[in-house]
Enzyme design. Structure first.
Site, PDB file in Angstrom:
ATOM      1  N   LEU A 190       0.841  -1.193   0.000  1.00 12.26           N
ATOM      2  CA  LEU A 190       0.000   0.000   0.000  1.00 12.26           C
ATOM      3  C   LEU A 190       0.873   1.240   0.000  1.00 12.26           C
ATOM      4  O   LEU A 190       1.974   1.238   0.563  1.00 12.26           O
ATOM      5  CB  LEU A 190      -0.903   0.028   1.240  1.00 12.26           C
ATOM      6  N   ASP A 191       0.368   2.315  -0.621  1.00 10.43           N
ATOM      7  CA  ASP A 191       1.052   3.602  -0.538  1.00 10.43           C
ATOM      8  C   ASP A 191       1.152   4.024   0.927  1.00 10.43           C
ATOM      9  O   ASP A 191       0.330   3.625   1.761  1.00 10.43           O
ATOM     10  CB  ASP A 191       0.275   4.680  -1.301  1.00 10.43           C
ATOM     11  N   LYS A 192       2.120   4.871   1.216  1.00  9.05           N
ATOM     12  CA  LYS A 192       2.353   5.330   2.591  1.00  9.05           C
ATOM     13  C   LYS A 192       1.076   5.889   3.223  1.00  9.05           C
ATOM     14  O   LYS A 192       0.763   5.575   4.382  1.00  9.05           O
ATOM     15  CB  LYS A 192       3.457   6.390   2.610  1.00  9.05           C
TER      16      LYS A 192
ATOM     17  N   THR B  73      -2.072   5.394   2.382  1.00  4.26           N
ATOM     18  CA  THR B  73      -3.257   4.551   2.270  1.00  4.26           C
ATOM     19  C   THR B  73      -3.272   3.589   3.451  1.00  4.26           C
ATOM     20  O   THR B  73      -2.260   2.973   3.765  1.00  4.26           O
ATOM     21  CB  THR B  73      -3.247   3.752   0.950  1.00  4.26           C
TER      22      THR B  73
ATOM     23  N   ARG C  68      -6.213   6.266  -7.583  1.00  2.00           N
ATOM     24  CA  ARG C  68      -6.052   7.719  -7.515  1.00  2.00           C
ATOM     25  C   ARG C  68      -6.081   8.344  -8.916  1.00  2.00           C
ATOM     26  O   ARG C  68      -6.720   9.381  -9.138  1.00  2.00           O
ATOM     27  CB  ARG C  68      -4.750   8.048  -6.783  1.00  2.00           C
TER      28      ARG C  68
END
Length: 303
Positions: free
Chosen positions: A136-138, A140, A240
């Site tokens: 996961l993105d930081k 998220t 996104r």
């Protein structure tokens, strides 16, 4: 502390079957068998070591002991607790808070989920390195799936490539989306001159996202929509970029057209994970608790 080796145990349900054929049913390749044989693992039948040419009888108990794994070079274990949704000998499924990176970087070698997982495995005495299947993105939050050994990682990675792992997200986006359900099918590529930002690009990789509206509401005069999103592909920043492409960027996502007035990170949460366990063949469906910062924006109580 003595390191605990990862094991796979199963009972033979066919007669006149070679050991190597029974093992193949669990996706263990020739390369993996070579590693087991020469790097400290072993294969036993009813407690006795056997070669893969051994002929099995109905009811025999086969146990595969995977060789010990070396910790990833440069990965610093940290003893930090995190919520665990499910764990067995092969899988570790957990939740990540927003603001925590999944893996370390040169600039930030500690404070990531990989560091915490390495610390957890070290404390548990597991002879394994960290195999993160779903990153996961930081900023998220939500579910992360981790394999506890190389073979589990291989099987889960193949499942992910073939669409056998389902990931459902929830987000809050700008504006009121008029349609109730639809699919965004638009290729994504890297933006010229940026190592981070992605764009819709006809020459990019195919990307497909299903969108379902859960609710529409207003907060401080801002029209917002709470949506459920299912990934059919796994491109970087896919949700996104896709939501920006239909003029409904995620709130808090200033990289892709959102603003920070209501929340200080992209309002995106990896909510559900569904998969068939690669070893037990059990159907697994897990739901991560909804984060407080996103919940605070939704008028009705949401869990």
């Amino acid at each position: 502390m003595k390191k605990e080796l990862i094991q796979l145990t199963f009972q033979v349900n066919k007669t006149e079957q070679l050991l190597r054929d029974a093992i193949r049913q669990y996706g263990i390749s020739k390369k993996a068998l070579t590693s087991i044989k020469y790097e400290g693992g072993k294969i036993t039948v009813n407690g006795e070591e056997k070669t893969v040419r051994h002929r099995l009888d109905l009811g025999d108990k086969v146990q595969i002991t995977f060789p010990p794994e070396k910790k990833s070079a440069g990965l610093i274990p940290q003893q930090v607790e995190f919520p665990i949704l499910m764990e067995d000998d092969h899988l570790l499924i957990l939740t990540k808070d927003a603001g925590v990176s999944t893996i370390p970087s040169r600039e930030h070698p500690t404070g990531t989920m990989a560091n915490y997982i390495a610390g957890y495995m070290e404390k548990s005495g597991l002879s394994s390195t960290v195999h993160i299947v779903t990153r996961l993105d930081k900023n998220t939050s939500g579910i992360i799936c981790v394999a506890k050994h190389r073979h589990a990682h291989h099987l889960l990675s193949e499942m992910q490539k073939s669409g056998q792992i389902s990931r459902t997200y929830e987000a809050i986006v700008h504006g009121h989306i008029q349609r109730e359900e639809f699919v965004i099918d638009a290729p994504i590529g890297r933006k010229n001159g940026s190592i981070i930002e992605r764009i819709i690009d006809s020459d990019g990789k195919q990307a497909k996202t299903s969108v379902q509206v859960l609710s529409r509401f207003e907060e401080h005069g801002e029209k917002l929509t709470h949506v459920r999103l299912q990934l059919h592909t796994g491109r970087t920043h896919q949700i996104r970029v896709h939501m920006m492409s239909i003029d409904h960027p995620l709130i808090g996502d200033d990289l892709y057209g959102g603003d920070l007035q209501l929340i200080d990170r992209q309002a995106l949460h990896a909510r559900e994970l569904t998969l068939l366990h690669p070893f037990t063949k059990e159907n697994i469906h897990l739901v991560a608790p909804f984060p407080d910062d996103m919940n605070a924006l939704i008028p009705t109580n949401y869990s």
